[in-house]
Design an enzyme around this catalytic site. Structure first.
Site, PDB file in Angstrom:
ATOM      1  N   SER A 328       0.798  -1.228   0.000  1.00 21.66           N
ATOM      2  CA  SER A 328       0.000   0.000   0.000  1.00 21.66           C
ATOM      3  C   SER A 328       0.827   1.273   0.000  1.00 21.66           C
ATOM      4  O   SER A 328       0.260   2.368  -0.076  1.00 21.66           O
ATOM      5  CB  SER A 328      -0.937  -0.002   1.199  1.00 21.66           C
ATOM      6  OG  SER A 328      -1.846  -1.080   1.128  1.00 21.66           O
ATOM      7  N   ASP A 352     -17.491   0.496   0.119  1.00 20.10           N
ATOM      8  CA  ASP A 352     -16.661  -0.670   0.425  1.00 20.10           C
ATOM      9  C   ASP A 352     -17.401  -1.618   1.350  1.00 20.10           C
ATOM     10  O   ASP A 352     -17.532  -1.333   2.547  1.00 20.10           O
ATOM     11  CB  ASP A 352     -15.359  -0.215   1.087  1.00 20.10           C
ATOM     12  CG  ASP A 352     -14.567  -1.385   1.652  1.00 20.10           C
ATOM     13  OD1 ASP A 352     -14.621  -2.471   1.051  1.00 20.10           O
ATOM     14  OD2 ASP A 352     -13.891  -1.198   2.692  1.00 20.10           O
TER      15      ASP A 352
END
Length: 631
Positions: A328, A352
């Site tokens: 990430s 999400d």
């Protein structure tokens, strides 16, 4: 009856003697004629040639090795020095044709083993000029010097000569950046300048020692000496002093290097610290390390085998050669790509539920938070490191645009100015996959690329440079170790173009998301920024080492220690006027924010705070922490 006594024939004897005298005179005359003829050939017909041969036998040119340049850190701390040493040399022409016997005696006198004896023969077989000494042993002990002196009558052709050898006062601290020198091997002897390296025994093997070898080495000098028939020097006819090598001042800070090593501890990994304003490498840690002094005199087979075969790979430069999935930590660069291409705005939201699905595909691409974060915008997606948001963004960008933007940040290519060991890494593309694997690129591969997984592989240095570009708002400065070489700053022969965005506010927008990672109550690395006197922009990363099957969860207790996730963290500070960039990678550390984040913070404190723990005046002016995004 008595025999008659024979009478001498004096006339006959006279003729016999005269004939013999004439024969001897003819022989002497012939020999004299041959001698005179030979003298005529040598002194008249071959005068020039024989004069040159005679002069060469009488006068020899002996090399004088130059003193190697010193290496300093940015504050004048010596990182590579020269110390006096006594070396044992042999001149074959002075051994009376019994060099093998002399070496056998030497081996016996010093109590050496068979491997040492074989190495002597190997050294003696190397190409050299007549009467040029060959170094057998570097750095004799006082006891060895005494033994050679006592047995000198048994060791013709051997001499103890003073030399300078390399010394690394700080040992393992700079083994991977400064590098080390070692004895010139047969392969190197074939490619180096035979004139410049006459009399030189060592050459740069790795790091700065190798990259700037020609500048550090200097230029050889010489002495013209007259010798007698036994090769002993009678007098010096001429001398040209050698030119010492150039000194090099590095951008590294020894104090910060030690602080970074302390922060990393005994864990396997790396720390890279950059100045985003100019590309100076302030610290470069690859752990574990090794003592470079072992290689100067010639490391033993046993010692080298221990380093080479160690499962922790201390000889491996993780900063330059280690290839890792960035995880990430590249999400800020992906966000820049989305903003600049118009695919998203800072307020663009994605829902999400804990996973992402491509249209018409049943495969679920999981978010690290299986329960999901609900509606997230770009700021929240960076702050929470939301995988679902970046799956969607990568899908909208497509592999071609994603590849091109990541390449602008230096991912998948060599970025340094003076680090020859650097690996290029890999920033994959559809074209790359067709060329190397003869397969089509699949949409799912684009998704996982958007969160720094899949085929992508970067070095810690590339990761630090990409973060430095975020801090400098796209201004390219290649990372470099040399501040000055011989007093002059190195010049980048192939400068990289700056990253120019359609809307320069995108830099600040992404930076705000990275600051929320550290300072927002929901930020996943807020603990690492607790109590900070300055504002930090950071991003964590946790990258898989081995793949996990669809539907399975990561279970550290069932995973081998060396198969656990790598922990990464990048950041810059102070966020509003960046002065330092730090990138940390910890092999199998598992949690980027929890494990690598505190290392980044500790290194930043070491750089930005004074000895009393107060923010240095030049960095004061950091704004108070914000917890809400601004556009």
């Amino acid at each position: 009856m008595p025999q008659p006594i024979p009478l001498k024939d004096h006339e006959k004897e006279k003729h016999l003697v005269n004939r013999r005298l004439l024969a001897c005179a003819a022989l002497v005359f012939s020999l004299c004629a041959v001698l005179v003829g030979r003298l005529y050939v040598l002194q008249v017909l071959q005068h020039d040639q024989q004069s040159a041969v005679s002069e060469n036998n009488r006068v020899h040119v002996l090399p004088i090795a130059p003193e190697r340049g010193l290496i300093y850190d940015r504050n004048g701390v010596v990182l590579a020095d020269n110390k006096p040493s006594f070396d044992l040399t042999i001149t074959r022409e002075r051994t009376g044709g019994n060099s093998a016997k002399v070496l056998d005696t030497l081996t016996q006198v010093l109590g050496l083993n068979e491997d040492d004896r074989k190495q002597f023969d190997k050294d003696l077989r190397r190409g050299r000029k007549p009467f040029e000494p060959v170094t057998l042993i570097v750095g004799l002990s006082e006891e060895q010097i005494a033994l050679v002196a006592v047995n000198q009558f048994r060791l013709p052709g051997l001499e103890v000569e003073p030399q300078f050898i390399r010394e690394y006062p700080l040992g393992a601290h700079f083994a991977h950046s400064v590098g080390y020198v070692g004895r010139i091997n047969e392969k190197e002897a074939k490619v180096v300048d035979s004139t410049e390296y006459r009399g030189t025994q060592s050459i740069g093997k790795t790091g700065i020692e190798r990259f700037y070898e020609s500048q550090l080495h200097g230029h050889v000098g010489y002495e013209e000496v007259e010798t007698n028939a036994q090769g002993r020097v009678m007098r010096m006819l001429n001398r040209k002093a050698p030119t010492p090598g150039q000194d090099i001042v590095l951008t590294l800070d020894a104090r910060l290097q030690v602080a970074a090593e302390k922060a990393l501890g005994d864990r396997r990994g790396s720390v890279v610290v950059l100045d985003p304003a100019n590309g100076d490498v302030l610290a470069m840690v690859s752990n574990p390390s090794f003592d470079p002094n072992l290689f100067v005199k010639g490391i033993s087979f046993k010692q080298y085998a221990q380093l080479r075969d160690s499962i922790d790979r201390p000889l491996f430069n993780r900063v330059l050669r280690g290839l890792y999935a960035p995880g990430s930590t590249v999400k800020p660069e992906v966000a820049i790509a989305g903003l600049d291409s118009g695919v998203i705005t800072p307020g663009s939201r994605v829902f999400d539920p804990g996973y992402y699905e491509l249209p018409n595909y049943a495969h679920k691409y999981r978010n690290w938070n299986r329960s999901g974060d609900g509606w997230v915008d770009m700021y929240t997606a960076i702050m929470r490191s939301n995988d679902t948001y970046f799956y969607d963004l990568a899908h909208k960008l497509g592999i071609d645009r994603l590849h091109d933007y990541m390449a602008e940040f230096g991912l998948g290519q060599k970025v340094s100015l003076d680090m020859f060991e650097e690996a290029a890494g890999l920033m994959p593309s559809a074209q790359w996959k067709r060329a190397t694997r003869r397969q089509a690129w699949f949409p799912g591969e684009t998704l996982i690329l958007g969160i720094g997984q899949g085929y992508m592989q970067v070095t810690p240095l590339q990761l630090a440079q990409a973060t430095s570009l975020l801090a400098s708002k796209g201004v390219w400065h290649r990372p470099h170790l040399a501040m000055t070489v011989g007093g002059d700053a190195p010049v980048d022969p192939h400068p990289m173009p700056d990253i120019v965005l359609h809307d320069k506010h995108a830099w600040d927008q992404v930076s705000q998301g990275m600051q929320m990672v550290m300072h927002d109550p929901r930020g996943i690395a807020r603990a690492a920024a607790a109590g900070a006197q300055y504002r930090i922009a950071g991003k964590s990363g946790t990258a898989q080492v081995v793949a996990i099957k669809q539907g399975e969860r990561y279970n550290r207790d069932k995973t081998l220690e060396r198969h656990r996730d790598n922990a990464l963290f990048v950041g810059f500070a102070p966020a509003d006027h960046p002065a330092v960039v730090v990138a940390v990678m910890i092999e199998n550390g598992e949690a980027g924010g929890r494990v690598a984040g505190p290392v980044v913070r500790e290194v930043m404190d070491a750089y930005l705070l004074d000895e009393q723990g107060h923010l240095k005046p030049e960095y004061a002016g950091a704004v108070p922490p914000r917890t809400t995004p601004h556009t």
